[in-house]
Structures are given as C-alpha cells and as structure tokens.
Design an enzyme around this catalytic site. Sequence first.
Site, short mmCIF file in Angstrom:
data_model
loop_
_atom_site.label_atom_id
_atom_site.label_comp_id
_atom_site.label_asym_id
_atom_site.label_seq_id
_atom_site.Cartn_x
_atom_site.Cartn_y
_atom_site.Cartn_z
N CYS A 1 -93.91 -16.13 12.46
CA CYS A 1 -94.90 -15.93 11.40
C CYS A 1 -94.93 -14.45 11.02
CB CYS A 1 -96.27 -16.38 11.91
SG CYS A 1 -97.59 -16.10 10.72
N GLU B 1 -98.20 -23.22 6.60
CA GLU B 1 -99.00 -22.50 5.61
C GLU B 1 -100.40 -23.10 5.48
OE1 GLU B 1 -97.93 -19.72 4.95
OE2 GLU B 1 -95.84 -20.09 5.47
N HIS C 1 -102.68 -21.74 8.03
CA HIS C 1 -103.24 -20.42 7.70
C HIS C 1 -104.54 -20.56 6.90
CE1 HIS C 1 -100.47 -17.42 9.18
NE2 HIS C 1 -99.42 -18.03 8.65
NI NI Z 1 -97.43 -17.70 9.18
#
Ligand code: NI
Length: 173
Positions: free
Chosen positions: A93, A136, A139
């Site tokens: 990441c 994603e 996140h």
């Molecule tokens: Ni990431």
Amino acid sequence: MTDYECKMTRFPEPVLGKKARPIEVIDESIRALAERMKEIMVDNKGVGLAGPQAGVDLRIFVVSTDGTRENAKVYINPKIEPGGGLTENEEGCLSLPGIWGKIKRYKKCTVTATDLDGNEFTEEGEGLLARAFQHEYDHLEGIMIKDRLSAAAKLRARRQLRKLQAESSGPGE
Ligand code: NI
C-alpha cells in the site's frame, strides 16, 4: 466549490483511519481532485489510490491495474459486492511503505459507482482488479492492509509501523 489540497498521506495520518464521507455534488472541485489523485497514483507507481490517501476524507478512488494514467478510472461513492471465494496474495500500500503481506480477498468483485459525469455504472472485476477494488474500498472504511495481516505478519510489520510513526512525529512537528 472547495479546492482540495491534495498530498499523499502515509500511516499514521488520522484521515487514513476514518470512514470517508459520501460525495454529495460532483463539481469542478471533484473533477480536479480526481485528476490530482491519478497523478499521485502514477507518480508513486501505484495501481490504485483512495481519497484518504490524498488527504481527503471523501468516498472516491481511482484504479488502473497497469499503473497508467490513460487507464485510470474514477469511482465515486462506490458500493462493492465481493464473491467467488477467497484467495490469498501479496499486497502493499502506498500509504504503508515497507509493509507487504499476504492478504485474503475475494476472487471477484462487482462495483457500482458514479462517474465524473454523475452517471451510475456497474463493473465486474476479477484477479488484480477485484483485489484493487477491495483494497481501495477498505481505505474508504478506514481499513488498511496492516489491519488485515495474519498475526505473524502483523508481528513482522511492527517495527516498520513504529518507524513510520516516529518519522511522522519527527523534528519540527
Ligand atoms: Ni492502499
């Protein structure tokens, strides 16, 4: 209209641990934000980037499985539906430099999102694309790979996480 000041964020920036807010209006500021996010992703050689990683707590991510700007696609207020059983693969990441680990993800993933023109679309992903969608989306929920590592991998990541923490509270801050 808000102009979002974008910068690549790293752990332990608080925005990375928060649930992001839905985007209410897609205007020029959101289009500018999306362009900036693509730029940050390409500059950092990533295949995806979520709002919080650009320092913005909004539900938006960009994905480009070959890492090119031309193929970068924008997903606003995405909903995901993973399926097809779990598979384990190595993941990193951009917001957790130096941390890699095997992460279990679903093999397939369907995303329903809004594009920059305000149109809803649905896309099905497999393999790396499905993995990117799930990474994603995490996140946007304030979840990072460090939270999904196995117990042994978490232990191995501890020193690097401390290092990142120490760097963020370095001199002058
Ligand atoms: Ni990431």
